[in-house]
Motif scaffolding. Structure first.
Motif, short mmCIF file in Angstrom:
data_model
loop_
_atom_site.label_atom_id
_atom_site.label_comp_id
_atom_site.label_asym_id
_atom_site.label_seq_id
_atom_site.Cartn_x
_atom_site.Cartn_y
_atom_site.Cartn_z
N ILE A 179 75.19 -0.47 -31.73
CA ILE A 179 73.75 -0.61 -31.45
C ILE A 179 73.53 -0.89 -29.96
O ILE A 179 72.60 -0.38 -29.35
N GLU A 180 74.42 -1.69 -29.36
CA GLU A 180 74.32 -1.93 -27.92
C GLU A 180 74.49 -0.63 -27.13
O GLU A 180 73.75 -0.37 -26.18
N ASP A 181 75.47 0.18 -27.52
CA ASP A 181 75.71 1.45 -26.84
C ASP A 181 74.51 2.38 -26.94
O ASP A 181 74.10 2.99 -25.95
N GLN A 182 73.95 2.50 -28.15
CA GLN A 182 72.79 3.38 -28.33
C GLN A 182 71.61 2.89 -27.50
O GLN A 182 70.91 3.68 -26.87
N ALA A 183 71.38 1.59 -27.50
CA ALA A 183 70.27 1.03 -26.73
C ALA A 183 70.50 1.21 -25.23
O ALA A 183 69.57 1.55 -24.50
N ARG A 184 71.73 1.00 -24.79
CA ARG A 184 72.06 1.19 -23.38
C ARG A 184 71.76 2.63 -22.95
O ARG A 184 71.22 2.87 -21.87
N GLN A 185 72.10 3.60 -23.82
CA GLN A 185 71.82 5.00 -23.51
C GLN A 185 70.33 5.28 -23.40
O GLN A 185 69.92 6.21 -22.73
#
Length: 138
Positions: free
Chosen positions: A85-91
């Protein structure tokens, strides 16, 4: 002035309009509030074993729920969900992640993955327990 029940969706729409107007009137050039939802799930074969949900607006990821089937805890499932979820939000442009947890739930889990406590409400819901607020720079 009567106060009455209103559907959540309709109330959020009306409140959002007022808040947007207020923000524009302050000449701060605050961007419009656009929420991006996230909902991810982990599976073992066909079996659902955990999930995480949240939303992002203004560069801030808010993690709403993260839970793993007790049978699969301690095997890295929660860490993978959190990272995903952190990776998707960062993107999508997130710079900070925020969440709340209860003292008997998972504060140490989040601290292990880089979150820091920035607030606490003590004796909620009972004496000796707390609601804990955490954040992490992404």
């Amino acid at each position: 002035m009567p106060i009455q029940e209103l559907s959540l969706d309709e109330n959020l729409l009306q409140i959002g309009t007022f808040l947007d107007q207020h923000n524009m009137n302050n000449n701060l050039q605050i961007p419009a509030y656009e929420s991006i939802p996230f909902s991810l799930a982990a599976y073992e074969g066909e079996q659902y074993i955990g999930g995480v949900t949240g939303s992002m607006a203004w560069g801030l990821l808010y993690i709403r729920y993260l839970a793993v089937d007790p049978v699969y805890r301690g095997q890295g499932v929660g860490a993978k969900l959190l990272q995903a979820i952190e990776d998707q939000a960062r993107q999508q442009g997130a710079r900070i992640s925020e969440l709340t947890t209860m003292s008997w739930q998972a504060p140490h889990f989040y601290i292990k993955y880089g979150y820091v406590i920035f607030g606490e409400i003590k004796d909620i819901p009972i004496e000796g327990q707390s609601k804990i607020y955490l954040q992490k720079r992404l």
